[in-house]
Design a protein around this motif. Structure first.
Motif, PDB file in Angstrom:
ATOM      1  N   GLY A 259      -4.186  -7.631   4.543  1.00  0.00           N
ATOM      2  CA  GLY A 259      -4.815  -6.628   5.390  1.00  0.00           C
ATOM      3  C   GLY A 259      -6.284  -6.438   5.045  1.00  0.00           C
ATOM      4  O   GLY A 259      -7.146  -6.351   5.926  1.00  0.00           O
ATOM      5  N   LEU A 260      -6.588  -6.384   3.749  1.00  0.00           N
ATOM      6  CA  LEU A 260      -7.974  -6.244   3.325  1.00  0.00           C
ATOM      7  C   LEU A 260      -8.769  -7.516   3.620  1.00  0.00           C
ATOM      8  O   LEU A 260      -9.935  -7.460   4.038  1.00  0.00           O
ATOM      9  CB  LEU A 260      -8.032  -5.927   1.828  1.00  0.00           C
ATOM     10  CG  LEU A 260      -7.440  -4.583   1.406  1.00  0.00           C
ATOM     11  CD1 LEU A 260      -7.336  -4.500  -0.113  1.00  0.00           C
ATOM     12  CD2 LEU A 260      -8.294  -3.431   1.933  1.00  0.00           C
ATOM     13  N   ALA A 261      -8.132  -8.679   3.405  1.00  0.00           N
ATOM     14  CA  ALA A 261      -8.815  -9.959   3.593  1.00  0.00           C
ATOM     15  C   ALA A 261      -9.079 -10.275   5.063  1.00  0.00           C
ATOM     16  O   ALA A 261      -9.858 -11.179   5.364  1.00  0.00           O
ATOM     17  CB  ALA A 261      -7.999 -11.089   2.963  1.00  0.00           C
ATOM     18  N   ALA A 262      -8.470  -9.526   5.967  1.00  0.00           N
ATOM     19  CA  ALA A 262      -8.747  -9.743   7.385  1.00  0.00           C
ATOM     20  C   ALA A 262     -10.198  -9.424   7.705  1.00  0.00           C
ATOM     21  O   ALA A 262     -10.761  -9.967   8.667  1.00  0.00           O
ATOM     22  CB  ALA A 262      -7.816  -8.885   8.241  1.00  0.00           C
TER      23      ALA A 262
ATOM     24  N   LEU B 277     -10.594  11.965  -2.473  1.00  0.00           N
ATOM     25  CA  LEU B 277      -9.149  11.844  -2.662  1.00  0.00           C
ATOM     26  C   LEU B 277      -8.438  11.606  -1.340  1.00  0.00           C
ATOM     27  O   LEU B 277      -8.603  12.372  -0.379  1.00  0.00           O
ATOM     28  CB  LEU B 277      -8.603  13.115  -3.312  1.00  0.00           C
ATOM     29  CG  LEU B 277      -7.091  13.173  -3.544  1.00  0.00           C
ATOM     30  CD1 LEU B 277      -6.658  12.112  -4.554  1.00  0.00           C
ATOM     31  CD2 LEU B 277      -6.672  14.557  -4.012  1.00  0.00           C
ATOM     32  N   VAL B 278      -7.643  10.541  -1.286  1.00  0.00           N
ATOM     33  CA  VAL B 278      -6.723  10.338  -0.173  1.00  0.00           C
ATOM     34  C   VAL B 278      -5.538  11.274  -0.399  1.00  0.00           C
ATOM     35  O   VAL B 278      -5.005  11.322  -1.516  1.00  0.00           O
ATOM     36  CB  VAL B 278      -6.230   8.879  -0.122  1.00  0.00           C
ATOM     37  CG1 VAL B 278      -5.197   8.695   0.974  1.00  0.00           C
ATOM     38  CG2 VAL B 278      -7.400   7.931   0.074  1.00  0.00           C
TER      39      VAL B 278
ATOM     40  N   GLN C 241       3.807   0.906  -0.838  1.00  0.00           N
ATOM     41  CA  GLN C 241       4.798   1.545   0.026  1.00  0.00           C
ATOM     42  C   GLN C 241       4.175   2.027   1.335  1.00  0.00           C
ATOM     43  O   GLN C 241       4.814   2.026   2.386  1.00  0.00           O
ATOM     44  CB  GLN C 241       5.435   2.713  -0.727  1.00  0.00           C
ATOM     45  CG  GLN C 241       6.572   3.401   0.010  1.00  0.00           C
ATOM     46  CD  GLN C 241       7.267   4.423  -0.871  1.00  0.00           C
ATOM     47  OE1 GLN C 241       7.261   4.309  -2.101  1.00  0.00           O
ATOM     48  NE2 GLN C 241       7.860   5.424  -0.256  1.00  0.00           N
ATOM     49  N   ASN C 242       2.903   2.419   1.272  1.00  0.00           N
ATOM     50  CA  ASN C 242       2.196   2.943   2.438  1.00  0.00           C
ATOM     51  C   ASN C 242       1.023   2.049   2.816  1.00  0.00           C
ATOM     52  O   ASN C 242      -0.056   2.524   3.175  1.00  0.00           O
ATOM     53  CB  ASN C 242       1.699   4.364   2.143  1.00  0.00           C
ATOM     54  CG  ASN C 242       2.828   5.340   1.924  1.00  0.00           C
ATOM     55  OD1 ASN C 242       3.348   5.936   2.860  1.00  0.00           O
ATOM     56  ND2 ASN C 242       3.217   5.523   0.668  1.00  0.00           N
TER      57      ASN C 242
ATOM     58  N   VAL D  16      -4.466   0.422   3.845  1.00  0.00           N
ATOM     59  CA  VAL D  16      -5.405  -0.652   4.181  1.00  0.00           C
ATOM     60  C   VAL D  16      -6.499  -0.186   5.145  1.00  0.00           C
ATOM     61  O   VAL D  16      -7.694  -0.386   4.882  1.00  0.00           O
ATOM     62  CB  VAL D  16      -4.662  -1.889   4.719  1.00  0.00           C
ATOM     63  CG1 VAL D  16      -5.651  -2.901   5.314  1.00  0.00           C
ATOM     64  CG2 VAL D  16      -3.855  -2.545   3.606  1.00  0.00           C
ATOM     65  N   PRO D  17      -6.162   0.458   6.281  1.00  0.00           N
ATOM     66  CA  PRO D  17      -7.232   0.930   7.171  1.00  0.00           C
ATOM     67  C   PRO D  17      -8.157   1.935   6.504  1.00  0.00           C
ATOM     68  O   PRO D  17      -9.371   1.919   6.738  1.00  0.00           O
ATOM     69  CB  PRO D  17      -6.477   1.565   8.341  1.00  0.00           C
ATOM     70  CG  PRO D  17      -5.095   1.083   8.264  1.00  0.00           C
ATOM     71  CD  PRO D  17      -4.822   0.734   6.843  1.00  0.00           C
TER      72      PRO D  17
END
Length: 256
Positions: A36-39, A203-204, A217-218, A223-224
């Motif tokens: 996802g990050l490498a996209a 903080l997320v 898990q999430n 990723v977004p």
């Protein structure tokens, strides 16, 4: 010294270096997170010295691991990178950001905390116990390490983790901090404390019903959010100027 590594994603842009958890190898990263990050970003995973396919003996301090990581990054020819540190990798990332401020543009810290936080000295003991339990029950250690609860560890790791960075005011880069709400390896209260003490910490919201592997898990949420935090990318991270004695790593290996 030779480091085994894997590079994915586009060739241009600031590379995102992934720093693994205790005893982790480059294949332990969730493909949903890496892909996802490498996209949209160049992503590099690697094995720490003495771990997996990398040569040498395993360091016994976080600071030594941080120095190794800097050697690895410079062997690849980069003068600016982003870091994503998971668990122990987050401890390493904090050291690098403090000691090499010009090398690090942004950080993402997951499942980690500041020096001296509640339960930090138990990270290694909990890991060892859960790996033993997993072996006896023929299960993947992360079944216990990341997602379920067991009894406390049997040996402390104060000496191993005593030299973590405690002066977080030295880290001036933007930092995104994430974790599950039920982390038993690095108790989640440390995540909240870490974000609050970092000068530019963000903080997320803690992922519900998730533990140490909360970003796995999430992955669909993480990723977004990570990509949003890392972009836009200025024109940094380019290779260093030619060295009169350059290191020429073979594909998949970097020597330092």
């Amino acid at each position: 010294m030779t480091f085994a590594y894997r590079q994915l994603g586009p060739d241009d842009g600031v590379p995102l270096i992934l720093l693994n958890h205790l005893s982790g190898v480059l294949d332990n990263w969730d493909p949903r997170v890496v892909d996802g990050l490498a996209a949209r970003r160049p992503v590099i995973t690697f094995d720490n010295r003495g771990v997996g396919a990398s040569s040498g003996s395993t360091p016994d301090t976080i600071e030594a691991m941080a120095r190794d990581t800097v050697l690895f990054i410079r062997a690849l020819g980069y003068n600016a990178v982003d870091l994503l540190g998971l668990s122990m990798g987050g401890f390493i990332a904090q050291v690098i950001a403090a000691e090499e401020p010009d090398l690090v543009r942004k950080l993402i810290l997951a499942g980690t905390g500041p020096a001296g936080g509640p339960g930090i000295d138990k990270v290694t003991s909990v890991t060892v116990q859960d790996m033993l339990k997993a072996t006896l029950r023929r299960k993947d250690p992360k079944h216990y390490l990341f997602f379920t609860r067991t009894e406390g560890g049997q040996r402390a790791a104060r000496e191993f983790l005593a030299r973590l960075p405690s002066d977080l005011s030295r880290i001036h880069q933007p930092v995104l901090v994430a974790n599950g709400e039920g982390d038993r390896m690095v108790p989640s209260v440390n995540t909240i404390d870490l974000a609050a003490r970092l000068p530019r910490g963000e903080l997320v919201p803690l992922y519900p019903d998730a533990g140490h592997g909360g970003i796995f898990q999430n992955h669909d949420l993480f990723v977004p959010r990570a990509l949003e935090f890392l972009e836009p990318q200025p024109a940094v991270g380019r290779p260093l100027a030619p060295d009169p004695h350059p290191v020429r790593p073979a594909p998949g290996n970097a020597s330092a």
